[in-house]
Design a protein around this motif. Structure first.
Motif, PDB file in Angstrom:
ATOM      1  N   VAL A 217       0.883  -1.164   0.005  1.00  0.00           N
ATOM      2  CA  VAL A 217      -0.035   0.024   0.077  1.00  0.00           C
ATOM      3  C   VAL A 217       0.713   1.164   0.025  1.00  0.00           C
ATOM      4  O   VAL A 217       0.764   2.189  -0.819  1.00  0.00           O
ATOM      5  CB  VAL A 217      -0.901  -0.035   1.348  1.00  0.00           C
ATOM      6  CG1 VAL A 217      -1.802   1.241   1.177  1.00  0.00           C
ATOM      7  CG2 VAL A 217      -1.981  -1.092   1.281  1.00  0.00           C
ATOM      8  N   LEU A 218       1.802   1.256   0.824  1.00  0.00           N
ATOM      9  CA  LEU A 218       2.850   2.375   0.826  1.00  0.00           C
ATOM     10  C   LEU A 218       3.516   2.630  -0.449  1.00  0.00           C
ATOM     11  O   LEU A 218       3.872   3.791  -0.949  1.00  0.00           O
ATOM     12  CB  LEU A 218       3.887   2.217   2.055  1.00  0.00           C
ATOM     13  CG  LEU A 218       3.197   2.223   3.426  1.00  0.00           C
ATOM     14  CD1 LEU A 218       4.380   1.773   4.162  1.00  0.00           C
ATOM     15  CD2 LEU A 218       2.859   3.799   3.613  1.00  0.00           C
ATOM     16  N   GLN A 219       3.748   1.451  -1.046  1.00  0.00           N
ATOM     17  CA  GLN A 219       4.368   1.731  -2.532  1.00  0.00           C
ATOM     18  C   GLN A 219       3.609   2.387  -3.458  1.00  0.00           C
ATOM     19  O   GLN A 219       4.007   3.160  -4.234  1.00  0.00           O
ATOM     20  CB  GLN A 219       4.790   0.434  -3.006  1.00  0.00           C
ATOM     21  CG  GLN A 219       5.843   0.338  -4.376  1.00  0.00           C
ATOM     22  CD  GLN A 219       6.986   0.953  -4.221  1.00  0.00           C
ATOM     23  OE1 GLN A 219       7.672   1.141  -3.124  1.00  0.00           O
ATOM     24  NE2 GLN A 219       7.340   1.586  -5.281  1.00  0.00           N
ATOM     25  N   ARG A 220       2.141   2.264  -3.321  1.00  0.00           N
ATOM     26  CA  ARG A 220       1.240   2.815  -4.062  1.00  0.00           C
ATOM     27  C   ARG A 220       1.365   4.255  -3.973  1.00  0.00           C
ATOM     28  O   ARG A 220       1.019   4.991  -4.925  1.00  0.00           O
ATOM     29  CB  ARG A 220       0.013   2.059  -3.976  1.00  0.00           C
ATOM     30  CG  ARG A 220      -0.325   1.023  -4.605  1.00  0.00           C
ATOM     31  CD  ARG A 220      -1.918   0.589  -4.631  1.00  0.00           C
ATOM     32  NE  ARG A 220      -2.507   0.453  -3.698  1.00  0.00           N
ATOM     33  CZ  ARG A 220      -2.637  -0.616  -2.793  1.00  0.00           C
ATOM     34  NH1 ARG A 220      -2.075  -1.728  -3.273  1.00  0.00           N
ATOM     35  NH2 ARG A 220      -3.387  -0.729  -1.714  1.00  0.00           N
ATOM     36  N   TYR A 221       1.566   4.639  -2.776  1.00  0.00           N
ATOM     37  CA  TYR A 221       1.409   6.206  -2.397  1.00  0.00           C
ATOM     38  C   TYR A 221       2.796   6.787  -2.326  1.00  0.00           C
ATOM     39  O   TYR A 221       3.302   7.890  -1.714  1.00  0.00           O
ATOM     40  CB  TYR A 221       0.555   6.468  -1.041  1.00  0.00           C
ATOM     41  CG  TYR A 221      -0.774   6.161  -1.311  1.00  0.00           C
ATOM     42  CD1 TYR A 221      -1.660   7.109  -1.947  1.00  0.00           C
ATOM     43  CD2 TYR A 221      -1.136   4.822  -0.752  1.00  0.00           C
ATOM     44  CE1 TYR A 221      -2.795   6.694  -1.737  1.00  0.00           C
ATOM     45  CE2 TYR A 221      -2.589   4.536  -0.871  1.00  0.00           C
ATOM     46  CZ  TYR A 221      -3.437   5.410  -1.543  1.00  0.00           C
ATOM     47  OH  TYR A 221      -4.939   5.266  -1.557  1.00  0.00           O
ATOM     48  N   LYS A 222       3.667   6.026  -2.727  1.00  0.00           N
ATOM     49  CA  LYS A 222       5.138   6.499  -2.870  1.00  0.00           C
ATOM     50  C   LYS A 222       5.197   8.132  -3.397  1.00  0.00           C
ATOM     51  O   LYS A 222       5.890   8.886  -2.921  1.00  0.00           O
ATOM     52  CB  LYS A 222       5.959   5.531  -3.497  1.00  0.00           C
ATOM     53  CG  LYS A 222       7.799   5.930  -3.477  1.00  0.00           C
ATOM     54  CD  LYS A 222       8.528   4.895  -4.278  1.00  0.00           C
ATOM     55  CE  LYS A 222       9.841   5.385  -4.016  1.00  0.00           C
ATOM     56  NZ  LYS A 222      10.766   4.453  -4.842  1.00  0.00           N
ATOM     57  N   GLU A 223       4.654   8.044  -4.695  1.00  0.00           N
ATOM     58  CA  GLU A 223       4.801   9.608  -5.133  1.00  0.00           C
ATOM     59  C   GLU A 223       4.073  10.669  -4.291  1.00  0.00           C
ATOM     60  O   GLU A 223       4.547  11.555  -4.208  1.00  0.00           O
ATOM     61  CB  GLU A 223       4.110   9.306  -6.692  1.00  0.00           C
ATOM     62  CG  GLU A 223       4.529  10.600  -7.437  1.00  0.00           C
ATOM     63  CD  GLU A 223       3.725  10.719  -8.868  1.00  0.00           C
ATOM     64  OE1 GLU A 223       3.501  11.747  -9.344  1.00  0.00           O
ATOM     65  OE2 GLU A 223       3.413   9.633  -9.256  1.00  0.00           O
ATOM     66  N   GLU A 224       3.005  10.471  -3.775  1.00  0.00           N
ATOM     67  CA  GLU A 224       2.214  11.567  -3.011  1.00  0.00           C
ATOM     68  C   GLU A 224       3.077  11.833  -1.880  1.00  0.00           C
ATOM     69  O   GLU A 224       3.034  12.909  -1.304  1.00  0.00           O
ATOM     70  CB  GLU A 224       0.977  10.932  -2.548  1.00  0.00           C
ATOM     71  CG  GLU A 224      -0.193  10.894  -3.783  1.00  0.00           C
ATOM     72  CD  GLU A 224      -0.157   9.732  -4.547  1.00  0.00           C
ATOM     73  OE1 GLU A 224       0.886   9.035  -4.378  1.00  0.00           O
ATOM     74  OE2 GLU A 224      -1.230   9.300  -5.348  1.00  0.00           O
ATOM     75  N   MET A 225       3.683  10.767  -1.151  1.00  0.00           N
ATOM     76  CA  MET A 225       4.426  10.855   0.014  1.00  0.00           C
ATOM     77  C   MET A 225       5.677  11.866  -0.207  1.00  0.00           C
ATOM     78  O   MET A 225       6.176  12.543   0.455  1.00  0.00           O
ATOM     79  CB  MET A 225       4.760   9.787   0.732  1.00  0.00           C
ATOM     80  CG  MET A 225       3.911   8.853   1.341  1.00  0.00           C
ATOM     81  SD  MET A 225       4.242   7.440   2.252  1.00  0.00           S
ATOM     82  CE  MET A 225       5.146   8.188   3.592  1.00  0.00           C
TER      83      MET A 225
END
Length: 228
Positions: free
Chosen positions: A87-95
């Motif tokens: 899940v964190l990988q999916r939001y890597k760009e937003e982070m």
């Protein structure tokens, strides 16, 4: 009955907004010939609005199925640590865009599995919210541990927080506690209601703690029946 009427009104509003925006974009587009770049920009915007409507519809359908007792299959059992990292990988760009740091602590003494479909649904919404409401340059804290034979997962942000009087309503569909104060934060208020319904479907508990302008912590507690 009041809540049902409010839900219907809110759902109609959420669907009407992207439809109105999409219609306006197309009307402007056909008024006169445009350059290829202008056509491309408007089409991309229209596709984004369609994606937005699709997400809202998927969320509404999920809530409707849950209310009707039509639970989807729980699917495979997985370990929570690798699922969270996916899940964190999916939001890597937003982070990265918000320059958010990450603290990930796995203190499990006993490996307990969780239903993949529901756990993914829960933490996709929880982590998305943590990122959305975090202050730029702050940190998101994730912690896993066992207690009383159960698996606990805490996701804490250092964001805008929730006012005490709003906490009892945050799991209601379309409720957005900070909507008036933070117009730039986009959302439809369905995320936490989905988290609650998904957790209830697998016998998990959800607890929330928050302090206004300090941050929010959401804890999901899974039963310990699925041991690895």
């Amino acid at each position: 009955m009041r809540r049902e009427r409010q839900f219907t009104a809110d759902a109609s509003h959420e669907m009407r907004t992207p439809l109105t925006s999409l219609r306006g974009t197309l009307e402007v587009l056909i008024r006169k010939p445009r350059t290829a770049q202008e056509y491309e920009e408007k089409i991309q915007y229209g596709l984004c609005e369609i994606d937005r409507m699709s997400r809202i519809l998927e969320q509404l359908l999920f809530l409707a199925r849950m209310d009707a007792g039509q639970n989807p299959r729980t699917g495979d059992l997985v370990l929570l640590n690798p699922l969270l990292k996916q899940v964190l990988q999916r939001y890597k760009e937003e982070m990265s865009l918000k320059q958010l740091g990450l603290s990930f602590q796995d203190e499990q003494q006993e490996q307990l599995a969780v239903p993949e479909y529901y756990a993914n649904l829960i933490f996709d919404n929880v982590i998305s919210n943590a990122i959305k409401y975090s202050q730029k340059g702050s940190e998101i804290h994730i912690r896993l541990w066992n207690e009383g034979g159960k698996l606990y997962c805490s996701v804490r942000d250092e964001g805008i927080g929730i006012k005490e009087e709003d906490l009892e309503n945050v799991f209601n569909p379309f409720y957005r506690a900070a909507a008036l104060e933070y117009k730039e934060i986009k959302g439809n208020g369905l995320g936490l209601s989905i988290v609650k319904k998904a957790a209830e479907s697998i016998g998990a508990e959800v607890k929330i703690k928050s302090k206004w302008q300090k941050g929010t912590e959401l804890i999901v507690i899974f039963s310990g029946k699925n041991k690895v």
